[in-house]
Design an enzyme around this catalytic site. Sequence first.
Site, short mmCIF file in Angstrom:
data_model
loop_
_atom_site.label_atom_id
_atom_site.label_comp_id
_atom_site.label_asym_id
_atom_site.label_seq_id
_atom_site.Cartn_x
_atom_site.Cartn_y
_atom_site.Cartn_z
N PRO A 6 0.81 -1.22 0.00
CA PRO A 6 0.00 0.00 0.00
C PRO A 6 0.84 1.26 0.00
O PRO A 6 1.88 1.33 0.68
CB PRO A 6 -0.82 -0.12 1.29
CG PRO A 6 -0.15 -1.14 2.11
CD PRO A 6 0.59 -2.04 1.18
N GLU A 7 0.43 2.24 -0.78
CA GLU A 7 1.10 3.53 -0.83
C GLU A 7 0.18 4.56 -0.18
O GLU A 7 -0.85 4.19 0.39
CB GLU A 7 1.46 3.85 -2.29
CG GLU A 7 2.30 2.73 -2.89
CD GLU A 7 2.70 2.93 -4.35
OE1 GLU A 7 2.79 4.08 -4.80
OE2 GLU A 7 2.91 1.92 -5.04
N ARG A 17 13.36 -3.12 -8.01
CA ARG A 17 11.92 -2.87 -8.15
C ARG A 17 11.58 -2.62 -9.61
O ARG A 17 12.35 -1.98 -10.33
CB ARG A 17 11.50 -1.64 -7.33
CG ARG A 17 12.08 -1.57 -5.92
CD ARG A 17 11.31 -2.37 -4.91
NE ARG A 17 9.90 -2.08 -4.89
CZ ARG A 17 9.34 -1.10 -4.17
NH1 ARG A 17 10.09 -0.32 -3.42
NH2 ARG A 17 8.03 -0.91 -4.18
N LYS A 57 3.29 6.51 5.11
CA LYS A 57 2.58 5.24 4.94
C LYS A 57 2.30 4.59 6.29
O LYS A 57 2.06 3.39 6.37
CB LYS A 57 3.41 4.29 4.07
CG LYS A 57 3.69 4.83 2.65
CD LYS A 57 4.49 3.82 1.85
CE LYS A 57 5.14 4.46 0.65
NZ LYS A 57 6.07 3.53 -0.03
#
Length: 275
Positions: free
Chosen positions: A2-3, A265, A59
């Site tokens: 989640p961002e 990434r 976050k």
Amino acid sequence: MPELPEVQLVASHLDLLVRGRRIEQAMLHRQRLAPAFTPEDFNAQLANARINSICRRGKHILFDLENDRTLIVHLRMSGRFSIAAEGTEPPRFTHAQFDLGGETLHFSDQRHFGFMNIVRSDELNAAKELCKLAPEPFGEDFSVDYLRSKLKASSRPIKEFLLDQTKVCGLGNIYASEALFESRIDPRKRADRLTKPKAEFLHSAILAVLERAIESSRSVPVEPGNIGGNFYGEQDSPDWSVYGREGEECPACGESIMRLKQAGRSTFFCRRCQR
Ligand SMILES: [Zn+2]
């Protein structure tokens, strides 16, 4: 993972569901979730505290408690909350639970990367999880000048720069890719080589992609049994421009979208549009 928009969603749903409730008892089932505490200390810090509100910083989810403590939670890869009637079998991988009188709030985490800490509320900004975070993107301090000063001091590729929470806060892989596409910047470009107009485009693109995601998350229904497990519903995942679209056509020019690895990434981008 989640961002900012997804963490915001979890925090706001939690706030709707448990604000004002009292934690009768807190149980830490997996000690490494909250490494600073034994299960006994964890309970001692939280038991009998009323939940004033739940909000977000970066976050992190913050439970502001009546006893001048704040519970800091990072969901990381797969952390989620759920609420069930007292005595209900907890979900698999439940690592902490909070008895709220009649109902129980569970924190479960299949991948085991979630994290909790408890700090004094008046020392919240000095907490090690929060003290180095960049300003909130929607706050006044996150200005074009701020962003330019950080860009100028970094020789890293811009995509990696955007993931650094001490420079820009709240972006992860998805929104960094999307903001770079929106501002037509090659993710491999060095941060300190961005021109002033490009930095300005990037600044507004960051705000725009986050704002759109928060807006679209407003239609996600509040599900007490699954808070943070399913951000956009079954078929309803947002329409990313480039993220997760390797090999598909760029929505702007039709060129095939490419994927590359940066610092381990995935980054998705259009080599024709992004320079
Ligand atoms: Zn393109």
